[in-house]
Design a protein around this motif. Structure first.
Motif, PDB file in Angstrom:
ATOM      1  N   GLU A 322     100.040 -37.099  59.151  1.00  0.00           N
ATOM      2  CA  GLU A 322     100.062 -37.823  60.422  1.00  0.00           C
ATOM      3  C   GLU A 322      98.849 -37.461  61.270  1.00  0.00           C
ATOM      4  OE1 GLU A 322     104.774 -38.706  61.251  1.00  0.00           O
ATOM      5  OE2 GLU A 322     103.693 -37.301  62.526  1.00  0.00           O
ATOM      6  N   GLU A 323      98.541 -36.171  61.347  1.00  0.00           N
ATOM      7  CA  GLU A 323      97.411 -35.725  62.158  1.00  0.00           C
ATOM      8  C   GLU A 323      96.105 -36.314  61.646  1.00  0.00           C
ATOM      9  OE1 GLU A 323      97.780 -31.517  61.902  1.00  0.00           O
ATOM     10  OE2 GLU A 323      99.300 -31.371  63.492  1.00  0.00           O
ATOM     11  N   ARG A 324      95.955 -36.354  60.310  1.00  0.00           N
ATOM     12  CA  ARG A 324      94.730 -36.899  59.725  1.00  0.00           C
ATOM     13  C   ARG A 324      94.608 -38.404  59.981  1.00  0.00           C
ATOM     14  NH1 ARG A 324      90.485 -33.637  57.845  1.00  0.00           N
ATOM     15  NH2 ARG A 324      91.404 -31.560  57.692  1.00  0.00           N
ATOM     16  N   ILE A 325      95.723 -39.107  59.901  1.00  0.00           N
ATOM     17  CA  ILE A 325      95.702 -40.549  60.164  1.00  0.00           C
ATOM     18  C   ILE A 325      95.291 -40.817  61.607  1.00  0.00           C
ATOM     19  CG2 ILE A 325      97.167 -42.603  60.418  1.00  0.00           C
ATOM     20  CD1 ILE A 325      98.698 -41.632  57.935  1.00  0.00           C
ATOM     21  N   LEU A 326      95.878 -40.073  62.540  1.00  0.00           N
ATOM     22  CA  LEU A 326      95.560 -40.266  63.956  1.00  0.00           C
ATOM     23  C   LEU A 326      94.114 -39.916  64.266  1.00  0.00           C
ATOM     24  CD1 LEU A 326      98.835 -38.934  65.637  1.00  0.00           C
ATOM     25  CD2 LEU A 326      98.084 -41.311  65.403  1.00  0.00           C
ATOM     26  N   ALA A 344     102.197 -52.408  49.744  1.00  0.00           N
ATOM     27  CA  ALA A 344     102.486 -51.176  48.995  1.00  0.00           C
ATOM     28  C   ALA A 344     103.982 -51.006  48.777  1.00  0.00           C
ATOM     29  CB  ALA A 344     101.923 -49.967  49.741  1.00  0.00           C
ATOM     30  N   GLY A 345     104.368 -50.783  47.520  1.00  0.00           N
ATOM     31  CA  GLY A 345     105.781 -50.570  47.216  1.00  0.00           C
ATOM     32  C   GLY A 345     106.189 -49.112  47.325  1.00  0.00           C
ATOM     33  N   THR A 346     105.221 -48.209  47.183  1.00  0.00           N
ATOM     34  CA  THR A 346     105.492 -46.773  47.292  1.00  0.00           C
ATOM     35  C   THR A 346     104.382 -46.130  48.105  1.00  0.00           C
ATOM     36  OG1 THR A 346     104.243 -46.146  45.317  1.00  0.00           O
ATOM     37  CG2 THR A 346     106.564 -46.786  45.002  1.00  0.00           C
ATOM     38  N   LEU A 347     104.653 -44.929  48.591  1.00  0.00           N
ATOM     39  CA  LEU A 347     103.656 -44.205  49.363  1.00  0.00           C
ATOM     40  C   LEU A 347     102.447 -43.838  48.507  1.00  0.00           C
ATOM     41  CD1 LEU A 347     103.050 -43.055  52.151  1.00  0.00           C
ATOM     42  CD2 LEU A 347     104.213 -40.945  51.476  1.00  0.00           C
ATOM     43  N   ASP A 348     102.659 -43.582  47.188  1.00  0.00           N
ATOM     44  CA  ASP A 348     101.552 -43.223  46.304  1.00  0.00           C
ATOM     45  C   ASP A 348     100.477 -44.305  46.276  1.00  0.00           C
ATOM     46  OD1 ASP A 348     103.692 -41.580  43.845  1.00  0.00           O
ATOM     47  OD2 ASP A 348     102.744 -40.820  45.675  1.00  0.00           O
ATOM     48  N   VAL A 349     100.917 -45.567  46.377  1.00  0.00           N
ATOM     49  CA  VAL A 349      99.969 -46.678  46.333  1.00  0.00           C
ATOM     50  C   VAL A 349      98.985 -46.609  47.506  1.00  0.00           C
ATOM     51  CG1 VAL A 349      99.767 -49.210  46.420  1.00  0.00           C
ATOM     52  CG2 VAL A 349     101.598 -48.143  45.093  1.00  0.00           C
ATOM     53  N   MET A 350      99.405 -45.979  48.604  1.00  0.00           N
ATOM     54  CA  MET A 350      98.531 -45.882  49.776  1.00  0.00           C
ATOM     55  C   MET A 350      97.352 -44.945  49.537  1.00  0.00           C
ATOM     56  SD  MET A 350      99.612 -47.972  51.988  1.00  0.00           S
ATOM     57  CE  MET A 350      98.491 -47.429  53.280  1.00  0.00           C
ATOM     58  N   ARG A 351      97.457 -44.033  48.553  1.00  0.00           N
ATOM     59  CA  ARG A 351      96.378 -43.103  48.209  1.00  0.00           C
ATOM     60  C   ARG A 351      95.887 -42.341  49.443  1.00  0.00           C
ATOM     61  NH1 ARG A 351      94.869 -47.790  45.447  1.00  0.00           N
ATOM     62  NH2 ARG A 351      93.043 -48.141  46.761  1.00  0.00           N
ATOM     63  N   LEU A 352      96.817 -41.632  50.068  1.00  0.00           N
ATOM     64  CA  LEU A 352      96.514 -40.885  51.291  1.00  0.00           C
ATOM     65  C   LEU A 352      96.050 -39.459  51.018  1.00  0.00           C
ATOM     66  CD1 LEU A 352      99.523 -42.004  53.539  1.00  0.00           C
ATOM     67  CD2 LEU A 352      97.202 -42.934  53.513  1.00  0.00           C
ATOM     68  N   ASP A 353      96.095 -39.017  49.738  1.00  0.00           N
ATOM     69  CA  ASP A 353      95.726 -37.628  49.442  1.00  0.00           C
ATOM     70  C   ASP A 353      94.302 -37.283  49.858  1.00  0.00           C
ATOM     71  OD1 ASP A 353      97.599 -37.440  46.303  1.00  0.00           O
ATOM     72  OD2 ASP A 353      98.197 -37.242  48.403  1.00  0.00           O
ATOM     73  N   HIS A 354      93.430 -38.290  49.826  1.00  0.00           N
ATOM     74  CA  HIS A 354      92.030 -38.003  50.161  1.00  0.00           C
ATOM     75  C   HIS A 354      91.852 -37.659  51.637  1.00  0.00           C
ATOM     76  CE1 HIS A 354      92.372 -42.174  51.513  1.00  0.00           C
ATOM     77  NE2 HIS A 354      91.290 -41.966  52.238  1.00  0.00           N
ATOM     78  N   LEU A 355      92.921 -37.913  52.455  1.00  0.00           N
ATOM     79  CA  LEU A 355      92.829 -37.576  53.867  1.00  0.00           C
ATOM     80  C   LEU A 355      93.045 -36.093  54.111  1.00  0.00           C
ATOM     81  CD1 LEU A 355      94.858 -40.514  55.444  1.00  0.00           C
ATOM     82  CD2 LEU A 355      92.379 -40.304  55.194  1.00  0.00           C
ATOM     83  N   LEU A 356      93.609 -35.389  53.123  1.00  0.00           N
ATOM     84  CA  LEU A 356      93.913 -33.962  53.284  1.00  0.00           C
ATOM     85  C   LEU A 356      92.690 -33.111  52.948  1.00  0.00           C
ATOM     86  CD1 LEU A 356      97.443 -33.860  51.678  1.00  0.00           C
ATOM     87  CD2 LEU A 356      96.903 -33.923  54.101  1.00  0.00           C
ATOM     88  N   PRO A 357      92.488 -32.007  53.684  1.00  0.00           N
ATOM     89  CA  PRO A 357      91.366 -31.120  53.365  1.00  0.00           C
ATOM     90  C   PRO A 357      91.538 -30.493  51.987  1.00  0.00           C
ATOM     91  CG  PRO A 357      92.847 -30.094  54.949  1.00  0.00           C
ATOM     92  CD  PRO A 357      93.314 -31.516  54.793  1.00  0.00           C
ATOM     93  N   GLN A 358      90.473 -30.405  51.258  1.00  0.00           N
ATOM     94  CA  GLN A 358      90.524 -29.856  49.906  1.00  0.00           C
ATOM     95  C   GLN A 358      90.452 -28.332  49.926  1.00  0.00           C
ATOM     96  OE1 GLN A 358      91.079 -31.916  47.307  1.00  0.00           O
ATOM     97  NE2 GLN A 358      91.199 -33.515  48.900  1.00  0.00           N
TER      98      GLN A 358
END
Length: 358
Positions: A322-326, A344-358
């Motif tokens: 949420e913080e990364r999206i905002l 999108a049928g599932t959250l995985d389809v949104m491919r949000l992992d790239h928003l998280l720090p590595q």
């Protein structure tokens, strides 16, 4: 049971407008006109033949009021006509605003005169002289679905601070008031018109999670017998109830209510059509929300819109996502995510992992 929850009057102006139009469309069905009159004016309803209702296809509201209110004029003949006019005109004014309207009598008076002027001009067009023009009586019904209690319609006498000697020349009561804030469940659902159960769900929209779910599922069950005798009407009412859950509940709660209801009616005819109609409506609201976010012209507004859509569709997201999206400010990236969430049928389809720090 959870305490009552504070919610905005509507999730968006589009939802409010859509539901107002939906309520108006329900009232174009003769059975639902009969149902509302049975609640609001039972003695008058008993004298009218609602099966022969005639809907007048135009609005009598001033242009500046059409975004806040919805109206509908229906003409109903008497069951026993001798000595009476050929019909009564029922003028429904649907008020979905959050609080009562002080100027309601003035608004109704203006609309009544416009209706009568329409009749006069129609007769003039047929060559009827003024000396023979007849106007049908009008029964205004104010249908109030807001949150603040409203149990009394202020008449013109109150509005004009009329002195006693002028009271005979001032209308005392402007309309019949049907206010969901003061009616009990028993009053709403008496008779066999079924519309009362849809109104009961509308009435319960502000209640806590468990209380709303109880009313909602009870209404689904009470509507079930209608599917056997009038499938078209059952579908209309069921879709209205499902849309109430989609509009006033969010995330996992909304999805659970929708799927729970559809599971209960899975063996009924046309249930897949109901599912499609409901999903199409929800997607329409999301698309309107997307347009609303773009019109704001601010990346922050787009980010908040995206987060609302994701939480509504997939449930509460982890705080770090949420913080990364905002924090997103790339308009092209936000546009892509807002488009993707619609299909999108599932959250995985949104491919949000790239928003998280590595």
């Amino acid at each position: 049971e959870m305490a009552d929850v504070e919610r905005p009057d509507d999730l968006s102006p589009q939802v409010r407008t859509f539901l107002d139009r939906e309520m108006r469309d329900l009232l174009t069905m003769p059975e639902h006109v009969a149902g509302v009159l049975a609640i609001a004016a039972p003695e008058i309803a008993a004298r009218l033949d609602c099966s022969r209702a005639e809907v007048v296809p135009r609005s009598f509201l001033a242009e500046d009021l059409r975004e806040k209110s919805v109206d509908l004029l229906v003409r109903l003949p008497y069951r026993d006509a001798p000595g009476r006019p050929d019909c009564v005109q029922i003028y429904f004014l649907l008020e979905h605003q959050s609080k009562p309207m002080r100027l309601i009598a003035q608004r109704i008076g203006l609309c009544k005169h416009l209706i009568w002027e329409d009749e006069r001009l129609e007769q003039k067009g047929r060559g009827v002289p003024d000396s023979e023009v007849t106007l049908r009586p009008i029964l205004p019904v104010v249908f109030y679905t807001g949150d603040r209690p409203w149990d009394h319609l202020p008449g013109l006498a109150e509005l004009t601070r009329c002195p006693p000697e002028l009271l005979p020349f001032i209308e005392a009561s402007p309309a019949v008031l049907l206010s969901l804030t003061v009616l009990s469940e028993q009053e709403l659902v008496r008779g066999d018109h079924y519309l009362g159960w849809a109104l009961r769900v509308l009435q319960a929209r502000r209640e806590g999670t468990e209380a709303f779910a109880s009313v909602y599922l009870k209404a689904i069950g009470e509507l079930a017998p209608l599917s056997l005798v009038n499938p078209t009407r059952w579908k209309r009412l069921l879709v209205f109830v499902l849309r109430m859950a989609a509009s006033y509940r969010e995330g996992a709660e909304a999805r659970g209510l929708l799927e729970g209801a559809l599971q209960r009616v899975r063996d009924y005819r046309d249930v897949e059509e109901v599912r499609t109609m409901t999903n199409t409506w929800v997607e329409t609201m999301w698309r309107k929300g997307l347009e609303e976010g773009r019109q704001e012209g601010r990346q922050e507004g787009q980010a908040r819109m995206l987060l609302r859509q994701l939480n509504r569709k997939f449930g509460q997201l982890p705080t770090r996502i949420e913080e990364r999206i905002l924090a997103l400010r790339d308009e092209a990236q936000l546009d892509g995510l807002l488009e993707r969430v619609l299909t999108a049928g599932t959250l995985d389809v949104m491919r949000l992992d790239h928003l998280l720090p590595q």
